[in-house]
Design an enzyme around this catalytic site. Structure first.
Site, mmCIF file in Angstrom:
data_model
loop_
_atom_site.group_PDB
_atom_site.id
_atom_site.type_symbol
_atom_site.label_atom_id
_atom_site.label_comp_id
_atom_site.label_asym_id
_atom_site.label_seq_id
_atom_site.Cartn_x
_atom_site.Cartn_y
_atom_site.Cartn_z
ATOM 1 N N SER A 57 4.268 -1.688 -10.170
ATOM 2 C CA SER A 57 3.615 -0.411 -10.468
ATOM 3 C C SER A 57 4.096 0.647 -9.490
ATOM 4 O O SER A 57 4.313 1.809 -9.859
ATOM 5 C CB SER A 57 2.091 -0.559 -10.355
ATOM 6 O OG SER A 57 1.620 -1.513 -11.274
ATOM 7 N N ARG B 47 7.136 -12.656 -8.452
ATOM 8 C CA ARG B 47 8.397 -12.009 -8.823
ATOM 9 C C ARG B 47 9.559 -12.454 -7.946
ATOM 10 O O ARG B 47 10.643 -12.733 -8.410
ATOM 11 C CB ARG B 47 8.274 -10.480 -8.708
ATOM 12 C CG ARG B 47 7.481 -9.855 -9.807
ATOM 13 C CD ARG B 47 7.132 -8.459 -9.467
ATOM 14 N NE ARG B 47 6.419 -8.419 -8.199
ATOM 15 C CZ ARG B 47 5.684 -7.417 -7.776
ATOM 16 N NH1 ARG B 47 5.594 -6.332 -8.489
ATOM 17 N NH2 ARG B 47 5.048 -7.466 -6.627
ATOM 18 N N LYS C 152 -7.549 1.027 -1.137
ATOM 19 C CA LYS C 152 -6.293 1.514 -1.702
ATOM 20 C C LYS C 152 -6.563 2.900 -2.279
ATOM 21 O O LYS C 152 -7.692 3.307 -2.466
ATOM 22 C CB LYS C 152 -5.802 0.569 -2.792
ATOM 23 C CG LYS C 152 -5.154 -0.685 -2.224
ATOM 24 C CD LYS C 152 -4.433 -1.447 -3.289
ATOM 25 C CE LYS C 152 -3.765 -2.684 -2.715
ATOM 26 N NZ LYS C 152 -3.114 -3.483 -3.758
ATOM 27 N N HIS D 140 3.242 -7.202 -16.023
ATOM 28 C CA HIS D 140 1.857 -7.690 -16.110
ATOM 29 C C HIS D 140 1.584 -8.257 -17.509
ATOM 30 O O HIS D 140 0.974 -9.318 -17.658
ATOM 31 C CB HIS D 140 0.861 -6.548 -15.869
ATOM 32 C CG HIS D 140 0.856 -5.989 -14.480
ATOM 33 N ND1 HIS D 140 0.904 -4.637 -14.219
ATOM 34 C CD2 HIS D 140 0.790 -6.586 -13.266
ATOM 35 C CE1 HIS D 140 0.871 -4.430 -12.919
ATOM 36 N NE2 HIS D 140 0.811 -5.600 -12.316
HETATM 37 O O1 PNS Z 1 -2.193 -6.245 -7.964
HETATM 38 P P1 PNS Z 1 -2.529 -6.538 -6.518
HETATM 39 O O2 PNS Z 1 -2.828 -5.248 -5.771
HETATM 40 O O3 PNS Z 1 -1.468 -7.362 -5.850
HETATM 41 O O4 PNS Z 1 -3.880 -7.425 -6.554
HETATM 42 C C1 PNS Z 1 -4.445 -7.876 -5.352
HETATM 43 C C2 PNS Z 1 -5.778 -8.647 -5.579
HETATM 44 C C3 PNS Z 1 -6.728 -7.860 -6.440
HETATM 45 C C4 PNS Z 1 -5.474 -9.946 -6.289
HETATM 46 C C5 PNS Z 1 -6.345 -8.895 -4.164
HETATM 47 O O5 PNS Z 1 -6.441 -7.678 -3.506
HETATM 48 C C6 PNS Z 1 -7.712 -9.565 -4.161
HETATM 49 O O6 PNS Z 1 -7.816 -10.739 -4.430
HETATM 50 N N1 PNS Z 1 -8.763 -8.789 -3.839
HETATM 51 C C7 PNS Z 1 -10.115 -9.296 -3.728
HETATM 52 C C8 PNS Z 1 -10.533 -9.458 -2.266
HETATM 53 C C9 PNS Z 1 -10.589 -10.918 -1.838
HETATM 54 O O7 PNS Z 1 -11.107 -11.770 -2.541
HETATM 55 N N2 PNS Z 1 -10.055 -11.223 -0.648
HETATM 56 C C10 PNS Z 1 -10.047 -12.556 -0.090
HETATM 57 C C11 PNS Z 1 -8.836 -13.372 -0.535
HETATM 58 S S1 PNS Z 1 -7.350 -12.826 0.178
#
Ligand code: PNS
Length: 170
Positions: A128, A90, A41, A17
């Site tokens: 993570s 990744r 989560k 990150h």
């Molecule tokens: O580190 P992560 O868990 O891969 O992050 C995921 C994240 C936060 C980028 C994703 O869960 C997110 O965008 N959440 C917000 C919800 C949202 O906007 N959903 C609609 C688009 S898919």
């Protein structure tokens, strides 16, 4: 003014990150590292704890701010006056879900675009989740997270009295 948002769970922040944060920070004037508060989560660390760890890691990067959000990412991005979402990629396995999220976000808000930064090869294996598993099994996370984060993970495990559960997160 170019403003970017790097969203994620950061449960906890890894060297992978941090690599993306440093590389994104040189591309924009202000970068928000946005910790998602996702009740679906089951994070190991609270949003406050995750944010605090990120703050420690980004010392020396004056244009990076740590924040949190819930709800739709694009709404948060707009509220910050930003138009760029940064994501790290990744492996090919990341691509499918990231592709879908990028398209959904653009459908929701065409003025916001997603920029993908390829992982530095050294961090391609990091997540993570896998680090939580290593720590929970008594392993050392040297070279994966900072010493401070590794300590916080061990403290968390000691506090809860049970091994850290491997949860599915990035
Ligand atoms: O580190 P992560 O868990 O891969 O992050 C995921 C994240 C936060 C980028 C994703 O869960 C997110 O965008 N959440 C917000 C919800 C949202 O906007 N959903 C609609 C688009 S898919």
């Amino acid at each position: 003014m170019k403003i970017g948002v790097y969203p994620g769970s950061f449960d906890p922040i890894t060297h992978g990150h941090l690599d993306i944060i440093k590389r994104a920070a040189v591309l924009v004037e202000t970068l928000y590292v946005a910790v998602v508060a996702n009740p679906n989560k089951n994070p190991l660390f609270s949003v406050e704890e995750r944010s605090e760890m990120i703050r420690r890691e980004i010392q020396g990067l004056p244009n990076v701010k740590v924040d949190s959000f819930h709800g739709l990412l694009v709404e948060y991005v707009k509220s910050k006056g930003a138009r760029i979402i940064f994501k790290g990629l990744r492996a090919i396995s990341d691509f499918e879900s990231e592709f879908q999220m990028a398209l959904v976000n653009r459908e929701l808000e065409p003025s916001v675009d997603t920029l993908f930064l390829m992982t530095s090869p050294h961090y391609a294996f990091l997540s993570s989740s896998v680090i939580k598993q290593v720590i929970s099994l008594g392993g050392e996370a040297k070279g994966m997270v900072s010493d401070f984060v590794a300590r916080r993970m061990k403290e968390k495990q000691a506090q809860s009295g049970t091994p850290i559960k491997k949860v599915k997160s990035g």
